[in-house]
Design a protein around this motif. Sequence first.
Motif, mmCIF file in Angstrom:
data_model
loop_
_atom_site.group_PDB
_atom_site.id
_atom_site.type_symbol
_atom_site.label_atom_id
_atom_site.label_comp_id
_atom_site.label_asym_id
_atom_site.label_seq_id
_atom_site.Cartn_x
_atom_site.Cartn_y
_atom_site.Cartn_z
ATOM 1 N N GLU A 13 0.877 -1.166 0.000
ATOM 2 C CA GLU A 13 0.000 0.000 0.000
ATOM 3 C C GLU A 13 0.915 1.216 0.000
ATOM 4 O OE1 GLU A 13 -3.405 2.261 2.705
ATOM 5 O OE2 GLU A 13 -2.845 0.192 3.174
ATOM 6 N N GLU A 14 0.798 2.042 -0.994
ATOM 7 C CA GLU A 14 1.736 3.141 -1.170
ATOM 8 C C GLU A 14 1.850 4.002 0.085
ATOM 9 O OE1 GLU A 14 2.748 6.815 -4.270
ATOM 10 O OE2 GLU A 14 0.813 5.795 -4.361
ATOM 11 N N GLY A 15 3.088 4.143 0.552
ATOM 12 C CA GLY A 15 3.350 4.966 1.722
ATOM 13 C C GLY A 15 3.022 4.316 3.047
ATOM 14 N N VAL A 16 2.472 3.088 3.009
ATOM 15 C CA VAL A 16 1.965 2.464 4.233
ATOM 16 C C VAL A 16 2.654 1.135 4.547
ATOM 17 C CG1 VAL A 16 -0.100 1.547 5.389
ATOM 18 C CG2 VAL A 16 -0.269 3.581 3.925
ATOM 19 N N SER A 17 2.842 0.285 3.540
ATOM 20 C CA SER A 17 3.438 -1.027 3.814
ATOM 21 C C SER A 17 3.906 -1.678 2.525
ATOM 22 C CB SER A 17 2.437 -1.952 4.521
ATOM 23 O OG SER A 17 1.350 -2.253 3.656
ATOM 24 N N CYS A 18 4.785 -2.668 2.690
ATOM 25 C CA CYS A 18 5.212 -3.525 1.591
ATOM 26 C C CYS A 18 5.320 -4.946 2.137
ATOM 27 C CB CYS A 18 6.551 -3.055 1.007
ATOM 28 S SG CYS A 18 7.973 -3.308 2.110
ATOM 29 N N HIS A 19 5.698 -5.893 1.276
ATOM 30 C CA HIS A 19 5.756 -7.287 1.716
ATOM 31 C C HIS A 19 6.823 -7.514 2.780
ATOM 32 C CE1 HIS A 19 8.894 -7.037 -1.355
ATOM 33 N NE2 HIS A 19 9.415 -8.148 -0.879
ATOM 34 N N ARG A 20 7.813 -6.608 2.849
ATOM 35 C CA ARG A 20 8.875 -6.779 3.843
ATOM 36 C C ARG A 20 8.483 -6.241 5.213
ATOM 37 N NH1 ARG A 20 12.444 -5.249 -0.656
ATOM 38 N NH2 ARG A 20 13.509 -7.118 -1.381
ATOM 39 N N CYS A 21 7.625 -5.236 5.245
ATOM 40 C CA CYS A 21 7.340 -4.592 6.532
ATOM 41 C C CYS A 21 5.886 -4.710 6.966
ATOM 42 C CB CYS A 21 7.745 -3.122 6.494
ATOM 43 S SG CYS A 21 6.716 -2.065 5.444
ATOM 44 N N ALA A 22 5.076 -5.472 6.229
ATOM 45 C CA ALA A 22 3.638 -5.532 6.530
ATOM 46 C C ALA A 22 3.363 -5.983 7.957
ATOM 47 C CB ALA A 22 2.937 -6.459 5.539
ATOM 48 N N GLY A 23 4.224 -6.830 8.510
ATOM 49 C CA GLY A 23 4.006 -7.311 9.867
ATOM 50 C C GLY A 23 4.826 -6.608 10.923
ATOM 51 N N GLU A 24 5.508 -5.537 10.536
ATOM 52 C CA GLU A 24 6.426 -4.877 11.465
ATOM 53 C C GLU A 24 5.810 -3.693 12.207
ATOM 54 O OE1 GLU A 24 10.493 -5.869 8.883
ATOM 55 O OE2 GLU A 24 9.898 -3.788 9.254
ATOM 56 N N TYR A 25 4.654 -3.221 11.753
ATOM 57 C CA TYR A 25 4.078 -2.012 12.339
ATOM 58 C C TYR A 25 2.684 -2.282 12.892
ATOM 59 C CZ TYR A 25 7.875 0.342 9.873
ATOM 60 O OH TYR A 25 9.104 0.732 9.421
ATOM 61 N N SER A 26 2.301 -1.475 13.865
ATOM 62 C CA SER A 26 0.985 -1.607 14.489
ATOM 63 C C SER A 26 -0.080 -0.923 13.634
ATOM 64 C CB SER A 26 1.008 -0.962 15.876
ATOM 65 O OG SER A 26 1.179 0.446 15.756
ATOM 66 N N ASP A 27 -1.345 -1.161 13.985
ATOM 67 C CA ASP A 27 -2.443 -0.484 13.293
ATOM 68 C C ASP A 27 -2.327 1.028 13.449
ATOM 69 O OD1 ASP A 27 -3.453 -2.907 12.510
ATOM 70 O OD2 ASP A 27 -4.971 -3.012 14.102
ATOM 71 N N ALA A 28 -1.880 1.471 14.619
ATOM 72 C CA ALA A 28 -1.715 2.908 14.848
ATOM 73 C C ALA A 28 -0.631 3.484 13.939
ATOM 74 C CB ALA A 28 -1.373 3.172 16.309
ATOM 75 N N ASP A 29 0.457 2.724 13.768
ATOM 76 C CA ASP A 29 1.519 3.165 12.859
ATOM 77 C C ASP A 29 0.982 3.303 11.440
ATOM 78 O OD1 ASP A 29 3.552 3.244 14.776
ATOM 79 O OD2 ASP A 29 4.011 1.114 14.510
ATOM 80 N N ARG A 30 0.238 2.284 11.001
ATOM 81 C CA ARG A 30 -0.267 2.308 9.628
ATOM 82 C C ARG A 30 -1.266 3.446 9.420
ATOM 83 N NH1 ARG A 30 0.612 -3.291 10.157
ATOM 84 N NH2 ARG A 30 -1.437 -3.663 11.092
ATOM 85 N N ALA A 31 -2.052 3.736 10.439
ATOM 86 C CA ALA A 31 -2.976 4.869 10.334
ATOM 87 C C ALA A 31 -2.200 6.173 10.183
ATOM 88 C CB ALA A 31 -3.876 4.923 11.562
ATOM 89 N N ARG A 32 -1.107 6.274 10.920
ATOM 90 C CA ARG A 32 -0.264 7.470 10.819
ATOM 91 C C ARG A 32 0.379 7.566 9.442
ATOM 92 N NH1 ARG A 32 4.946 7.567 12.477
ATOM 93 N NH2 ARG A 32 4.604 5.651 13.675
ATOM 94 N N PHE A 33 0.828 6.424 8.910
ATOM 95 C CA PHE A 33 1.427 6.413 7.576
ATOM 96 C C PHE A 33 0.399 6.816 6.513
ATOM 97 C CE2 PHE A 33 4.458 2.798 9.065
ATOM 98 C CZ PHE A 33 5.209 3.717 9.775
ATOM 99 N N ARG A 34 -0.847 6.335 6.677
ATOM 100 C CA ARG A 34 -1.886 6.687 5.698
ATOM 101 C C ARG A 34 -2.163 8.189 5.709
ATOM 102 N NH1 ARG A 34 -4.215 1.701 7.653
ATOM 103 N NH2 ARG A 34 -3.988 0.106 6.016
ATOM 104 N N GLU A 35 -2.171 8.770 6.897
ATOM 105 C CA GLU A 35 -2.387 10.211 6.986
ATOM 106 C C GLU A 35 -1.222 10.968 6.346
ATOM 107 O OE1 GLU A 35 -3.804 13.980 7.665
ATOM 108 O OE2 GLU A 35 -4.825 12.036 7.587
#
Length: 296
Positions: free
Chosen positions: A260-282
């Motif tokens: 997901e652009e700016g949010v995750s890739c196959h290498r880091c999809a499991g490395e961040y919390s939901d809160a982190d991903r929400a911050r990345f999406r913003e």
Amino acid sequence: MLTVAALYHFTRFPDPAAIKGPLARIACAHGVRGTLLLAPEGINGTIAGSRAGIDAVLAHIRALPGCAALEWKESTAETMPFGRMKVRLKREIVTMGQPDVDPTAATGRYVEPGDWNALISAPDVAVIDTRNDYEVQIGTFAGAVDPGTASFRDFPAWWRENAHRFHNKRIAMFCTGGIRCEKSTNFLLGEGVPEVFHLKGGILKYLEEVPEQDSLWQGECFVFDKRVSLGHGLRPGDHVLCHACRRPLAPGDRDRPEYEEGVSCHRCAGEYSDADRARFRERQRQVRRGECFGEG
């Protein structure tokens, strides 16, 4: 077309803080962007700008104490690869965490790009890539040993655990532009390795000077700016950056379900919390908004 200059120089700066302000001001005055690191052991970084701007900054650096012999490597970029100019004070200009390592005292023997193939093809030579694991994944020299280190600070421990593998071998080392090998070859000499070599100017100089048909390089070379990777002839590569984990992605990686652009890739999809991903999406939403309004 913009000029990109990658540089480093080991010298003694008694007061790096006194250098920071004037250096930042001359870079900004000439529209030059990038990152320069200052430490008691010297200067390191990459900058981009007009030909005149780069020349002005390089002239300023060469006028600093002990920097008259500064060398740098140049490439080009069609668009500015840096967002702004940063001059930062650090303990080391490349972090190894070994206080006894001193490249001004001794380093391995420099090998010109044109002589590198013959050296690393010799049966008594072990070739070691001193870069981080994510850099090695997108390109390296044929037959090179990958230490699998997450950072350069991990290299000394890796060597001490694996030195027995290289008994009676000459050691040839390489990195992106040469700076990590200044320290790693000094470190190996201190560990008692008698014959240590490193690629002068690093991978970038090799890709610039050695014709592709003669090259032993496989893949692309990761660079720490918006270009992400370069190929033979220093042509722009095909990789992009995952802005969550800062790892390079091949074109096919963006088709994977974890991307997901700016949010995750196959290498880091499991490395961040939901809160982190929400911050990345913003953050990504703000980036897109800036692009829409011409602020990118």
